[in-house]
Design an enzyme around this catalytic site. Structure first.
Site, PDB file in Angstrom:
ATOM      1  N   HIS A 375       0.577  -1.432  -0.141  1.00 59.18           N
ATOM      2  CA  HIS A 375      -0.124   0.095   0.038  1.00 59.18           C
ATOM      3  C   HIS A 375       1.095   1.191   0.041  1.00 59.18           C
ATOM      4  CE1 HIS A 375      -4.303  -1.407   0.654  1.00 59.18           C
ATOM      5  NE2 HIS A 375      -3.833  -2.383   1.027  1.00 59.18           N
ATOM      6  N   LYS A 556      -9.445  13.671   4.051  1.00 64.23           N
ATOM      7  CA  LYS A 556      -8.445  12.494   3.985  1.00 64.23           C
ATOM      8  C   LYS A 556      -7.662  12.718   5.283  1.00 64.23           C
ATOM      9  CE  LYS A 556      -7.302  13.556  -0.180  1.00 64.23           C
ATOM     10  NZ  LYS A 556      -7.120  12.739  -0.986  1.00 64.23           N
ATOM     11  N   ARG A 557      -6.863  11.907   5.454  1.00 66.70           N
ATOM     12  CA  ARG A 557      -6.062  11.852   6.584  1.00 66.70           C
ATOM     13  C   ARG A 557      -5.149  12.904   6.258  1.00 66.70           C
ATOM     14  NH1 ARG A 557      -5.784   7.853  11.125  1.00 66.70           N
ATOM     15  NH2 ARG A 557      -4.193   9.092  11.560  1.00 66.70           N
ATOM     16  N   LYS A 562      -0.331  14.459   1.228  1.00 67.19           N
ATOM     17  CA  LYS A 562      -1.545  14.791   0.685  1.00 67.19           C
ATOM     18  C   LYS A 562      -1.560  16.510   0.451  1.00 67.19           C
ATOM     19  CE  LYS A 562      -3.617  10.917   2.702  1.00 67.19           C
ATOM     20  NZ  LYS A 562      -4.527   9.958   1.680  1.00 67.19           N
ATOM     21  N   THR A 664      -8.613   6.156  -2.648  1.00 64.07           N
ATOM     22  CA  THR A 664      -9.961   5.773  -3.079  1.00 64.07           C
ATOM     23  C   THR A 664     -11.211   6.792  -2.735  1.00 64.07           C
ATOM     24  OG1 THR A 664     -10.213   4.716  -0.674  1.00 64.07           O
ATOM     25  CG2 THR A 664      -9.784   3.339  -2.575  1.00 64.07           C
ATOM     26  N   LYS A 668     -14.547   8.182  -4.799  1.00 59.99           N
ATOM     27  CA  LYS A 668     -16.089   8.353  -4.369  1.00 59.99           C
ATOM     28  C   LYS A 668     -16.300   9.656  -4.874  1.00 59.99           C
ATOM     29  CE  LYS A 668     -14.259   6.218   0.026  1.00 59.99           C
ATOM     30  NZ  LYS A 668     -13.684   6.597   1.246  1.00 59.99           N
TER      31      LYS A 668
HETATM   32  C1  PLP Z   1     -12.374   6.774   1.466  1.00 57.94           C
HETATM   33  C2  PLP Z   1     -11.934   7.154   2.851  1.00 57.94           C
HETATM   34  C3  PLP Z   1     -10.494   7.527   3.069  1.00 57.94           C
HETATM   35  C4  PLP Z   1      -9.532   7.270   1.831  1.00 57.94           C
HETATM   36  O1  PLP Z   1      -9.486   8.730   1.337  1.00 57.94           O
HETATM   37  P1  PLP Z   1      -8.264   9.270   0.348  1.00 57.94           P
HETATM   38  O2  PLP Z   1      -8.706  10.567  -0.151  1.00 57.94           O
HETATM   39  O3  PLP Z   1      -8.128   7.841  -0.679  1.00 57.94           O
HETATM   40  O4  PLP Z   1      -6.972   9.050   1.278  1.00 57.94           O
HETATM   41  C5  PLP Z   1     -10.293   7.911   4.276  1.00 57.94           C
HETATM   42  N1  PLP Z   1     -11.145   7.827   5.201  1.00 57.94           N
HETATM   43  C6  PLP Z   1     -12.252   7.814   5.251  1.00 57.94           C
HETATM   44  C7  PLP Z   1     -13.468   7.996   6.172  1.00 57.94           C
HETATM   45  C8  PLP Z   1     -12.929   7.165   3.850  1.00 57.94           C
HETATM   46  O5  PLP Z   1     -14.138   7.082   3.899  1.00 57.94           O
END
Ligand code: PLP
Length: 819
Positions: A375, A556-557, A562, A664, A668
């Site tokens: 990952h 996101k985190r 990022k 991911t 979404k």
């Molecule tokens: C999808 C998701 C992530 C991953 O988000 P990235 O933008 O790909 O880092 C992190 N936290 C939650 C709650 C998510 O639903």
């Protein structure tokens, strides 16, 4: 939901009914009502007159859970009767979120239960919102595991998810004076209606001690043993045609753990050791995202998961077969990152020490069974344990890893500087995971290339073909049907149902992309989602969001790679420009941030504070308020994502190229009709190829250019000196424009920008700025924007996790679908 949708529908089709469940006919409202009242009375112990929202949620959850049981049993029965191969997905994290509504949708009961509750004057949505998020994960990796389990059940891949039942999931985040404050999360405090506790399905997991020689055999005598007890949650696929099990292990304190002999012999400390370990093992999820400290408890947690799961897998195999040599025919084990990599040595240990296999034969079987998903390339996230720690916690496993290391060095022949599983005093878990797996996969095309070239070039040369790419995906049930009911209905009304399990059908929307009627209907679904999100923001966080603005989200985190910093610095630039020229026809924007920082990650926390400081100044400024708003609702998680993503117009996927393995979140957003502003990183590359370059706002250095730029001395200073807007931004931050009470508060961040800037925020700033201009231009032409958004939705079929799972089944697991 239904009232508002009537406005959106233009031409209505009859939607096809869901496929029927395998065992039971779809229940009527009357029978569900009876079941609900039964549970209210006999499971919860109350009456409709006295029941609280909590009581109702428990009764509803049990009513729904009951309906999962038949498909669940039937799937197990068929798997056994047909002697099917199963996959076992080992993951330290499952970021599931709420279960009730998702289960109701997959069982085809969403509307019926709504109707039943309506009869009691209750709202299903409100009841469902009372459920705490199962937050047994940090971010993308854990959420991927949850999407994959749901897709396995939907496509009919027999299997198990294996994880840990942490008492406390990911910490809850709040802000005090703009600073992140962490408090323990407590999802089990009021009981969990979803799991079946199986105290009789328990395994002993040993720790420490020594290895002795007996009759030419190596025997591990652990110092302490902890019991792992199973808690099972059925995972029902869409249409309830198949169901699998999520089995979470809890460390069980109990009489058996307490060593009475040792206690009586006066060794009080050793006697209580196992009990103390049991109490801590599954108490809390490590909150670190991507980095791992060298912590003994973490290694113990990883071994606890791996050992209990492998023992369970062998027991199940031996229950139906007598020959462990044929294990690869019925068992696949997938390791989600290196965290469960100790499952390899554990499987070899059990085969050698308890089942009489020779080392090479055992290693051969393990390799045929195991697969490893990588990952990340970040060096700080590649797990390494010191040999001393490994010997202290898992002495027998260290011997086995030494054996694998010897094999691996021999394989490299005359290579002068062979790659080692144990290098110096470190055990390299990435190399170990590679060595014990028949397939190693990256999670996007770009990432897999880098895994081949930069991370495992020697392994790749020795084992050509072992590395494969399987691009991540997301489940369209949770991330479209559940999260965005208005858009889902519009889609069904336009192309019929069936897209839920065949997301490529969204292509049928392409022909409507230019249709003004459809564009308007799509615009209304977006508006509804904004209203829903804004209502929630106002109610939960007392935050106001202007509905007519462009919703621009980065959730996101929090991590330097990022580049939330790039986003907030640009936001400051926009603020300064509006101040200079308020009448320049700015597109109103709401900049939405969300995300948690690891508690020990100081720089990430400083960025959070800067965002909150900027928000306070910008949102209070009457000159700019209507044109720019910065909001940062605390405690981002799955449930917030479900509300926020459908409401968004713009998706910020702006990581430094080469650093985001896949992402991911990006999927979404695009699936919900948000356009992406992004770099050529992770799955952004493939998303852009699918939706079309003209429907994606691309900017920034490529992976190769990033490497080249980093090697230039003074690249940060050079880039800043070349960008007047960035200079102005940094100067205002340095002068304390956003922290007047403490002018130097953000000095360190400014310093970082000038003097190191490893993540190339400065180098990409101007390109990002231009891409943002392009966003404004596109947004001003509403038809053009809607067209692009609709094309994004229509072309996202590839990113369904059903597609990912089918690829795993054929290319790694060698498992045919049972449906
Ligand atoms: C999808 C998701 C992530 C991953 O988000 P990235 O933008 O790909 O880092 C992190 N936290 C939650 C709650 C998510 O639903």
């Amino acid at each position: 939901m239904s009232e508002s949708l009537d406005e959106v529908r233009s031409d209505r089709h009859e939607s096809t009914a869901l496929p029927e469940s395998t065992a039971l006919p779809a229940p009527t409202a009357a029978s569900l009502r009876d079941a609900l009242l039964h549970h209210l009375r006999f499971t919860v112990g109350t009456t409709p007159e006295r029941a609280s929202a909590f009581d109702w949620r428990m009764a509803v959850s049990h009513t729904i859970r009951d309906r999962a049981v038949d498909p669940w049993f039937e799937s197990v029965r068929r798997t056994e009767a047909e002697d099917r191969k199963r996959v076992h997905y080992l993951s330290m994290e499952f970021l599931i979120g709420r279960i009730l509504e998702d289960a109701a949708i997959n069982l085809g009961l969403r509307d019926t239960i709504d109707e039943v509750l309506d009869g009691f004057g209750l709202s299903f949505t409100e009841i469902a919102e009372g459920e705490p998020d199962a937050a047994l994960g940090n971010g993308g990796l854990g959420r991927l595991a949850a999407c994959y389990l749901e897709s396995m059940a939907t496509v009919g891949c027999p299997g198990y998810g294996y994880g840990l039942r942490y008492e406390h999931g990911l910490f809850e985040q709040s802000f005090e004076n703009g600073r992140q404050v962490e408090t323990p999360e407590n999802w089990l405090a009021t009981g969990n209606p979803w799991d079946f506790t199986r105290p009789e399905t328990a395994y002993r997991v040993g720790f420490g001690g020594e290895v002795i020689e007996e009759g030419g055999r190596r025997i591990w005598v652990p110092r302490s043993r902890v019991l792992a007890a199973a808690h099972d949650t059925p995972v029902v696929g869409y249409g309830a045609r198949w169901a699998n099990t999520l089995r979470l292990w809890a460390a069980m304190p109990g009489a058996e753990l307490f060593d009475l002999d040792r206690f009586n012999a006066g060794d009080f400390a050793a006697a209580s050791e196992a009990e103390a370990l049991a109490r801590s093992l599954t108490r809390v999820l490590y909150p670190n995202d991507t980095t791992d400290g060298g912590k003994q408890l973490r290694l113990s947690q990883e071994y606890f998961l791996s050992s209990a799961s492998v023992q369970d897998i062998l027991a199940r195999h031996l229950g139906a077969h007598d020959d462990l040599r044929r294990l690869p025919e019925s068992v696949a084990i997938q390791m989600n990152d290196t965290h469960p990599a100790i499952a390899g040595p554990e499987l070899i240990r059990l085969l050698v020490d308890e089942h009489g296999f020779g080392f090479d034969a055992a290693a051969g079987i393990a390799t045929q069974v195991l697969g490893y998903t990588n990952h990340t390339l970040l060096p700080e996230a590649l797990e390494r344990w010191t040999v001393g720690l490994m010997r202290h916690v898992l002495p027998r496993h260290l011997e086995i890893i030494e054996g694998l290391d010897t094999q691996f060095v021999e394989l490299q022949g005359e290579r002068p500087d062979p790659v080692r599983l144990i290098g110096g005093d470190q055990v390299n878990m990435g190399d170990l995971a590679f060595a014990v797996s028949h397939k190693v996969n990256g999670v996007s095309a770009l990432h897999t290339d880098l895994v081949r070239k930069d991370l495992f070039p020697v392994h790749d040369e020795l084992h050509p073909g072992r590395i494969v790419n399987i691009t991540n995906g997301i489940t369209p049930r949770r991330w479209l049907k559940l999260a965005n009911p208005a858009l889902s209905e519009l889609i069904t009304d336009t192309i019929g149902s069936g897209w839920e399990t065949d997301l490529d059908r969204l292509r049928g929307l392409e022909q409507h992309a230019d249709d003004p009627g459809f564009q308007e209907a799509f615009g209304r679904t977006k508006r509804l989602a904004k209203v829903r999100f804004a209502d929630w923001l106002a109610a939960e966080h007392d935050i106001e969001a202007p509905l007519d603005a462009l919703f621009d989200a980065q959730v996101k985190r929090l991590h330097e790679y990022k580049r939330q910093l790039l986003n907030i610095l640009w936001t400051i630039a926009r603020y300064q420009r509006i101040k200079r020229d308020p009448g320049a026809g700015w597109v109103p924007r709401v900049k939405i941030f969300g995300g948690k920082a690891a508690p020990s990650y100081d720089t990430a926390k400083e960025i959070i504070r800067l965002i909150n400081d900027v928000a306070r100044i910008v949102n209070d400024d009457p000159e700019t308020r209507d044109l720019l708003r910065v909001i940062y609702p605390p405690n981002y998680g799955v449930s917030m994502a479900q509300k926020l993503i459908p409401a968004s117009d713009l998706s910020e996927q702006i990581s430094t190229a080469g650093m985001e393995a896949s992402g991911t979140g990006n999927m979404k957003f695009a699936l919900n009709g948000a356009l992406t502003i992004g770099t050529l990183d992770g799955a952004n590359v493939e998303i852009r190829e699918h939706v079309g370059a003209g429907n994606f706002f691309l900017f920034g250095l490529t992976t190769d250019e990033v490497a080249a730029r980093r090697s230039e001395a003074d690249h940060a200073r050079t880039a800043i000196m070349a960008s007047r807007p960035l200079q102005d931004v940094l100067q205002s931050v340095a002068e304390g424009a956003f922290s007047p009470d403490e002018p130097h508060r953000h000095g360190r961040l400014v310093d970082l920008m000038w003097n190191s800037d490893w993540f190339l925020v400065a180098s990409d700033f101007d390109a990002y700025d231009s891409a943002q201009d392009e966003v404004d231009r596109a947004y001003r032409d509403s038809h053009h924007w809607q067209r692009m958004a609709i094309l994004n939705i229509a072309r996202m079929g590839h990113f369904s996790s059903d597609r990912s799972i089918r690829e795993y089944m054929s290319r790694i697991w060698d498992i045919p679908a049972a449906l």
